[in-house]
Write an enzyme that holds these catalytic residues in place. Structure first.
Site, PDB file in Angstrom:
ATOM      1  N   GLU A   1     -17.127  14.325  46.418  1.00 54.95           N
ATOM      2  CA  GLU A   1     -17.926  14.549  47.631  1.00 54.95           C
ATOM      3  C   GLU A   1     -18.399  13.221  48.214  1.00 54.95           C
ATOM      4  OE1 GLU A   1     -20.931  17.607  47.532  1.00 54.95           O
ATOM      5  OE2 GLU A   1     -21.710  17.010  49.498  1.00 54.95           O
TER       6      GLU A   1
ATOM      7  N   LYS B   1     -18.352  25.244  38.205  1.00 50.94           N
ATOM      8  CA  LYS B   1     -18.390  23.859  38.666  1.00 50.94           C
ATOM      9  C   LYS B   1     -19.742  23.286  38.286  1.00 50.94           C
ATOM     10  CE  LYS B   1     -18.954  22.520  43.158  1.00 50.94           C
ATOM     11  NZ  LYS B   1     -20.173  21.682  43.032  1.00 50.94           N
TER      12      LYS B   1
ATOM     13  N   GLU C   1     -22.096  19.457  38.601  1.00 56.99           N
ATOM     14  CA  GLU C   1     -22.185  18.107  39.144  1.00 56.99           C
ATOM     15  C   GLU C   1     -22.482  17.103  38.038  1.00 56.99           C
ATOM     16  OE1 GLU C   1     -25.186  17.927  42.205  1.00 56.99           O
ATOM     17  OE2 GLU C   1     -24.261  19.533  43.379  1.00 56.99           O
TER      18      GLU C   1
ATOM     19  N   ASP D   1     -23.471  26.184  45.328  1.00 60.47           N
ATOM     20  CA  ASP D   1     -24.934  26.292  45.394  1.00 60.47           C
ATOM     21  C   ASP D   1     -25.404  25.943  46.810  1.00 60.47           C
ATOM     22  OD1 ASP D   1     -24.493  23.560  45.248  1.00 60.47           O
ATOM     23  OD2 ASP D   1     -25.972  23.181  43.666  1.00 60.47           O
ATOM     24  N   SER D   2     -24.439  25.559  47.661  1.00 62.89           N
ATOM     25  CA  SER D   2     -24.723  25.420  49.095  1.00 62.89           C
ATOM     26  C   SER D   2     -25.160  26.753  49.685  1.00 62.89           C
ATOM     27  CB  SER D   2     -23.485  24.893  49.837  1.00 62.89           C
ATOM     28  OG  SER D   2     -22.346  25.673  49.512  1.00 62.89           O
TER      29      SER D   2
ATOM     30  N   ASP E   1     -20.666  28.002  41.078  1.00 66.05           N
ATOM     31  CA  ASP E   1     -21.279  26.672  41.046  1.00 66.05           C
ATOM     32  C   ASP E   1     -22.602  26.750  40.296  1.00 66.05           C
ATOM     33  OD1 ASP E   1     -21.509  24.019  41.673  1.00 66.05           O
ATOM     34  OD2 ASP E   1     -21.996  24.324  43.789  1.00 66.05           O
TER      35      ASP E   1
END
Ligand code: KIV
Length: 268
Positions: A186, A117, A119, A47-48, A87
Site C-alpha cells: 500500500e 490479511k 498488516e 477493515d476499510s 481483514d
C-alpha cells in the site's frame, strides 16, 4: 460448466503467467455478487469497512464482530464460490499468538473466508509462520499500514528513502519465507514496489504502488464515487452518489406529490 473457485495456487499461477490479479473490497452480499460476476478474481472484506461503510474516520475502531458480520454477508453473496479474504482488525492479532490464531480461525470457520490479511512487517513474521503452519492462508500487507496511523501521526508514502526501500524489501522476503501466499503493497513508491514484485514468487497486490505489481486492489466505494473524496491512488468508474441522490429526490417528490404508490404498487 461452472468456473472453479480460485485457490492460493490460482494466484501463484497467475503471477507465473503474468496475468494481472484483480482484487476489490466488498462489504455486502449484492455488491460482492456483482463484482465476482464481472470477473473480479478475489474479494477483500477490508477493515476499510470502518471508513467506507460504518462511518468511522479511521479503521482503528473496527471490531472482530463488525468485521466478521461483513465477511459472512460477502461469503453468502458469492455463495461461497469466490475467494474471500477477511481483514483482521486493529488489535485482533497483537495481544498474543494464541489470540491471533483463534481470531484467524473465526474468519475461516465462522465466516467462511478463505484467508486472512494482516498488516505489518518483521514484527508479524513469526505469526504468519504460525498461522500458515496451522492451515490459515495469510495475505501480508506492508507499506502504508492504516492501523498504525496514530503511531505514525498520519498516512505516509512508504519506500522514499534508500533505507526504507531496503527495509520493505527485507520485510517482503521474510513474509514470503514465513508462508504468506500474497502481499499487499500500500502506497509504496512504484519503483520499489516493482523491485519487490520481481524479487518474490508470491503475487504482490498494489494500491497506490504503480503498475509494476502483479495485481491491484481498490476500495469499492472509491471506484463507485461513494467515498465523498477521491484518493490519489483511486480512479472513479461511476458516480453512484449522484445516481442515488437523484433516486432519493425522485422518491421523496413522488411520495409527497402522491405519484407513488399507484394502484400497481398496492395489493388488492
Ligand atoms: O482495508 C482495506 O480495504 C485494505 C486495502 C486498502 C488493501 O487493507
Amino acid at each position: 460448466m461452472a468456473e472453479q473457485k480460485p485457490s492460493v495456487s490460482t494466484f501463484r499461477k497467475m503471477k507465473r503467467e503474468q496475468k494481472p490479479v484483480v482484487m476489490l473490497t466488498a462489504y455486502d452480499a449484492p455488491t460482492a455478487a456483482l463484482a465476482v460476476k464481472c470477473g473480479v478474481d478475489l474479494l477483500l472484506v477490508g477493515d476499510s469497512v470502518g471508513n467506507a461503510i460504518l462511518g468511522y474516520t479511521t479503521t482503528i475502531p473496527v471490531t472482530m464482530e463488525e468485521s466478521l458480520h461483513h465477511c459472512r454477508a460477502v461469503v453468502r453473496g458469492t455463495r461461497s464460490n469466490a475467494f474471500v479474504i477477511g481483514d483482521m482488525p486493529f488489535m485482533s492479532y497483537h495481544a498474543s499468538e494464541e489470540q491471533a490464531l483463534l481470531n484467524a480461525a473465526k474468519y475461516l470457520q465462522d465466516a467462511g473466508c478463505d484467508a486472512v490479511k494482516l498488516e505489518g512487517g518483521m514484527e508479524v513474521v513469526p505469526l504468519v509462520k504460525r498461522m500458515t503452519t496451522a492451515g490459515v492462508p495469510v495475505c501480508a500487507h506492508i507499506g502504508l499500514c492504516p492501523q498504525q496511523v496514530k503511531v505514525q501521526g498520519g498516512y505516509r508514502i512508504a519506500g522514499r528513502s534508500g533505507d526504507a526501500a531496503e527495509r520493505l524489501m527485507q520485510e517482503a522476503l521474510a513474509l514470503e519465507e514465513a508462508g504468506a501466499f500474497m502481499i499487499v503493497l500500500e502506497c509504496v513508491t512504484a519503483p520499489v514496489a516493482e523491485k519487490i514484485t520481481q524479487a518474490l514468487s508470491i503475487p504482490t497486490i498494489g494500491i497506490g504502488s504503480g503498475a509494476g505489481c502483479n495485481g491491484q486492489v481498490q476500495v469499492v466505494t472509491d471506484i463507485l464515487g461513494l467515498s465523498g473524496y477521491l484518493p490519489k491512488h483511486a480512479k472513479r468508474y461511476a458516480d453512484l452518489a449522484s445516481i442515488m441522490e437523484n433516486a432519493f429526490t425522485s422518491y421523496v417528490e413522488d411520495v409527497r406529490s402522491g405519484k407513488f404508490p399507484t394502484s400497481e404498487n398496492a395489493h388488492q
